[in-house]
Design an enzyme around this catalytic site. Sequence first.
Site, short mmCIF file in Angstrom:
data_model
loop_
_atom_site.label_atom_id
_atom_site.label_comp_id
_atom_site.label_asym_id
_atom_site.label_seq_id
_atom_site.Cartn_x
_atom_site.Cartn_y
_atom_site.Cartn_z
N LYS A 82 39.89 55.44 69.49
CA LYS A 82 40.98 56.21 70.10
C LYS A 82 41.61 55.47 71.28
CE LYS A 82 38.44 59.93 71.03
NZ LYS A 82 37.12 59.54 70.51
N ARG B 2 38.53 68.62 73.19
CA ARG B 2 37.25 68.38 72.51
C ARG B 2 36.58 69.69 72.11
NH1 ARG B 2 36.27 62.94 74.98
NH2 ARG B 2 34.51 61.96 73.92
N ARG C 49 30.02 47.76 71.94
CA ARG C 49 30.88 47.98 73.11
C ARG C 49 30.02 48.08 74.38
NH1 ARG C 49 34.83 53.16 73.24
NH2 ARG C 49 32.99 54.26 73.97
N ARG D 251 29.11 50.80 80.12
CA ARG D 251 28.97 52.26 80.09
C ARG D 251 27.57 52.65 79.67
NH1 ARG D 251 33.96 55.11 77.02
NH2 ARG D 251 32.32 56.69 76.81
N ARG E 275 26.03 62.11 71.31
CA ARG E 275 27.50 62.24 71.42
C ARG E 275 28.10 62.51 70.04
NH1 ARG E 275 28.93 56.76 74.06
NH2 ARG E 275 31.09 57.47 73.98
P1 AMP Z 1 35.18 59.25 76.17
O1 AMP Z 1 35.57 58.16 77.10
O2 AMP Z 1 36.36 60.01 75.62
O3 AMP Z 1 34.24 58.79 75.10
O4 AMP Z 1 34.36 60.31 77.03
C1 AMP Z 1 33.15 59.98 77.67
C2 AMP Z 1 32.43 61.23 78.10
O5 AMP Z 1 33.24 61.97 79.02
C3 AMP Z 1 32.12 62.24 76.99
O6 AMP Z 1 30.92 61.94 76.30
C4 AMP Z 1 32.02 63.54 77.77
O7 AMP Z 1 30.79 63.62 78.46
C5 AMP Z 1 33.11 63.37 78.81
N1 AMP Z 1 34.42 63.88 78.35
C6 AMP Z 1 35.55 63.17 78.12
N2 AMP Z 1 36.54 63.95 77.70
C7 AMP Z 1 36.03 65.21 77.65
C8 AMP Z 1 36.56 66.46 77.25
N3 AMP Z 1 37.81 66.60 76.82
N4 AMP Z 1 35.72 67.55 77.32
C9 AMP Z 1 34.47 67.45 77.77
N5 AMP Z 1 33.90 66.28 78.13
C10 AMP Z 1 34.68 65.17 78.07
#
Ligand code: AMP
Length: 194
Positions: free
Chosen positions: A14, A89, A128, A134, A146
């Site tokens: 994404k 989400r 990654r 991360r 996740r």
């Molecule tokens: P991402 O970078 O989109 O993979 O997000 C990393 C982490 O941030 C996720 O595993 C969640 O813990 C948190 N996170 C990001 N976006 C959301 C969202 N829309 N709702 C809840 N948690 C989020």
Amino acid sequence: MLNIVLFGPPGAGKGTQAEYLTREYQLVHLSTGDMLRSEIAAGTPLGIQARQKMDKGELVPDEIVIDIIEHKLEAGRGAKGFIFDGFPRTVKQASALDELLERVSTPVTAMLSLEVDNKELIMRLLSRGKVSGRADDQDKSIIENRISVYHEKTAPLIEYYKQQNKYFGIDGQGSIDDIAARLKTLIDPQRQSL
Ligand code: AMP
């Protein structure tokens, strides 16, 4: 406005594709994951709260991310449109987004869902993790959590957007350029009907 929800499990690509679409269509890129990581880096109370969830691969509470998005939408007034990356989400987040966009009289144009099988997701995230630093990309059990959180809480949004006739599934495997071309093929007709 062209408002794209770029959807898919962790590791679906994404972020990479959102960067391409942002350039291609001059949109504002809104990644809740990036925003939360900035809060963590700045050591804010919100960041400290979010980190406890993120480090375990759990979702941050809806209220927090909805609030962040609300402020970013206000800051982005006048934009040509938005790419939502990693948001919504949950069903609660999706209906909050509909309400927030309704206030500025513009709906979600389309939800584009990158489809990648679990084995490939785990492989991509682990590789990654070697460069991203991360914590949530470096531990196989956090990655698996996740992905299962995605299936349990986020995948139901496919049905949510199908009901609005806005869901488009895309093969998220192959080269970055091929996937970008698939996205463009879906978005261009949507733009013409705006
Ligand atoms: P991402 O970078 O989109 O993979 O997000 C990393 C982490 O941030 C996720 O595993 C969640 O813990 C948190 N996170 C990001 N976006 C959301 C969202 N829309 N709702 C809840 N948690 C989020």
